[in-house]
Design a protein around this motif. Sequence first.
Motif, PDB file in Angstrom:
ATOM      1  N   PRO A 286     -18.878  -3.711  -9.491  1.00 25.57           N
ATOM      2  CA  PRO A 286     -18.004  -3.640 -10.663  1.00 25.57           C
ATOM      3  C   PRO A 286     -16.551  -3.903 -10.283  1.00 25.57           C
ATOM      4  O   PRO A 286     -16.159  -3.699  -9.130  1.00 25.57           O
ATOM      5  CB  PRO A 286     -18.180  -2.212 -11.175  1.00 25.57           C
ATOM      6  N   ILE A 287     -15.771  -4.345 -11.262  1.00 18.26           N
ATOM      7  CA  ILE A 287     -14.356  -4.575 -10.996  1.00 18.26           C
ATOM      8  C   ILE A 287     -13.642  -3.237 -10.866  1.00 18.26           C
ATOM      9  O   ILE A 287     -14.075  -2.229 -11.408  1.00 18.26           O
ATOM     10  CB  ILE A 287     -13.693  -5.449 -12.087  1.00 18.26           C
ATOM     11  N   TYR A 288     -12.561  -3.261 -10.131  1.00 15.50           N
ATOM     12  CA  TYR A 288     -11.760  -2.057  -9.916  1.00 15.50           C
ATOM     13  C   TYR A 288     -10.351  -2.335 -10.429  1.00 15.50           C
ATOM     14  O   TYR A 288      -9.553  -2.998  -9.765  1.00 15.50           O
ATOM     15  CB  TYR A 288     -11.761  -1.684  -8.422  1.00 15.50           C
ATOM     16  N   THR A 289     -10.062  -1.845 -11.643  1.00 19.20           N
ATOM     17  CA  THR A 289      -8.791  -2.179 -12.292  1.00 19.20           C
ATOM     18  C   THR A 289      -7.588  -1.655 -11.517  1.00 19.20           C
ATOM     19  O   THR A 289      -6.539  -2.290 -11.497  1.00 19.20           O
ATOM     20  CB  THR A 289      -8.754  -1.666 -13.745  1.00 19.20           C
TER      21      THR A 289
ATOM     22  N   TYR B 119      -7.561  -8.601  -6.000  1.00 15.07           N
ATOM     23  CA  TYR B 119      -8.601  -9.072  -6.913  1.00 15.07           C
ATOM     24  C   TYR B 119      -9.974  -9.178  -6.242  1.00 15.07           C
ATOM     25  O   TYR B 119     -10.851  -9.856  -6.739  1.00 15.07           O
ATOM     26  CB  TYR B 119      -8.222 -10.441  -7.475  1.00 15.07           C
ATOM     27  N   ALA B 120     -10.158  -8.505  -5.102  1.00 14.34           N
ATOM     28  CA  ALA B 120     -11.416  -8.647  -4.360  1.00 14.34           C
ATOM     29  C   ALA B 120     -12.641  -8.358  -5.229  1.00 14.34           C
ATOM     30  O   ALA B 120     -13.653  -9.052  -5.124  1.00 14.34           O
ATOM     31  CB  ALA B 120     -11.406  -7.744  -3.131  1.00 14.34           C
ATOM     32  N   THR B 121     -12.547  -7.358  -6.110  1.00 17.49           N
ATOM     33  CA  THR B 121     -13.715  -7.020  -6.943  1.00 17.49           C
ATOM     34  C   THR B 121     -13.944  -8.041  -8.051  1.00 17.49           C
ATOM     35  O   THR B 121     -15.003  -8.039  -8.672  1.00 17.49           O
ATOM     36  CB  THR B 121     -13.593  -5.608  -7.566  1.00 17.49           C
ATOM     37  N   MET B 122     -12.976  -8.920  -8.288  1.00 21.45           N
ATOM     38  CA  MET B 122     -13.142  -9.978  -9.296  1.00 21.45           C
ATOM     39  C   MET B 122     -13.457 -11.324  -8.669  1.00 21.45           C
ATOM     40  O   MET B 122     -13.749 -12.282  -9.382  1.00 21.45           O
ATOM     41  CB  MET B 122     -11.866 -10.124 -10.136  1.00 21.45           C
ATOM     42  N   ALA B 123     -13.376 -11.414  -7.340  1.00 19.34           N
ATOM     43  CA  ALA B 123     -13.529 -12.702  -6.669  1.00 19.34           C
ATOM     44  C   ALA B 123     -14.877 -13.336  -6.991  1.00 19.34           C
ATOM     45  O   ALA B 123     -15.900 -12.665  -7.068  1.00 19.34           O
ATOM     46  CB  ALA B 123     -13.377 -12.528  -5.168  1.00 19.34           C
TER      47      ALA B 123
ATOM     48  N   ILE C  61     -12.445 -19.084 -12.100  1.00 17.78           N
ATOM     49  CA  ILE C  61     -12.608 -18.764 -10.686  1.00 17.78           C
ATOM     50  C   ILE C  61     -11.495 -17.804 -10.258  1.00 17.78           C
ATOM     51  O   ILE C  61     -10.316 -18.071 -10.509  1.00 17.78           O
ATOM     52  CB  ILE C  61     -12.557 -20.033  -9.819  1.00 17.78           C
ATOM     53  N   PHE C  62     -11.897 -16.712  -9.637  1.00 14.98           N
ATOM     54  CA  PHE C  62     -10.946 -15.760  -9.070  1.00 14.98           C
ATOM     55  C   PHE C  62     -11.180 -15.684  -7.566  1.00 14.98           C
ATOM     56  O   PHE C  62     -12.310 -15.810  -7.104  1.00 14.98           O
ATOM     57  CB  PHE C  62     -11.150 -14.360  -9.669  1.00 14.98           C
TER      58      PHE C  62
ATOM     59  N   GLY D  50      -6.258 -13.463  -6.969  1.00 17.22           N
ATOM     60  CA  GLY D  50      -6.134 -13.584  -8.419  1.00 17.22           C
ATOM     61  C   GLY D  50      -6.832 -14.807  -8.969  1.00 17.22           C
ATOM     62  O   GLY D  50      -7.749 -15.356  -8.363  1.00 17.22           O
ATOM     63  N   LEU D  51      -6.377 -15.242 -10.122  1.00 17.09           N
ATOM     64  CA  LEU D  51      -6.961 -16.384 -10.818  1.00 17.09           C
ATOM     65  C   LEU D  51      -6.736 -17.651 -10.013  1.00 17.09           C
ATOM     66  O   LEU D  51      -5.604 -17.960  -9.635  1.00 17.09           O
ATOM     67  CB  LEU D  51      -6.330 -16.513 -12.207  1.00 17.09           C
TER      68      LEU D  51
END
Length: 129
Positions: free
Chosen positions: A15-18, A26-30, A42-43, A47-48
């Motif tokens: 899960p993402i970690y806000t 942004y590792a959890t969104m990568a 793509i993250f 980041g973006l």
Amino acid sequence: STEASSTQVEQEIAPIYTGAILKADYATMAGNWQNASGNVLIFNNNGLATEGMTPNILDINQNGILLLDVQTGARLNVTLYIVPANTAFSSDYLNGQSDPTDVSKDRVISSADINSGDLANKAYYHVSQ
């Protein structure tokens, strides 16, 4: 057998970690975020990273939804709403309508798609890391 069974194709994605994202981690969104229309965001850890999109300002609202302001070149700015799993996208953004997206999953919703009438298919989900 070296072949992966079809049940193993969908990998478990953390899960993402806000809290970390707000600190520019942004590792959890990568990875790739894709919607039903086949569009991909793509993250990476910073980041973006989608070509043609330049992130500007990151904020968080009272519901825990991250708001990423993005410059998209020829288009006007858009806001990417980064919505953690089990958090409904506020009906305030949807003209009083309820969230049609899969609330059980992390998702990214673009302000450009909110009034499309097809938000369920426009929301981006984390498909690979």
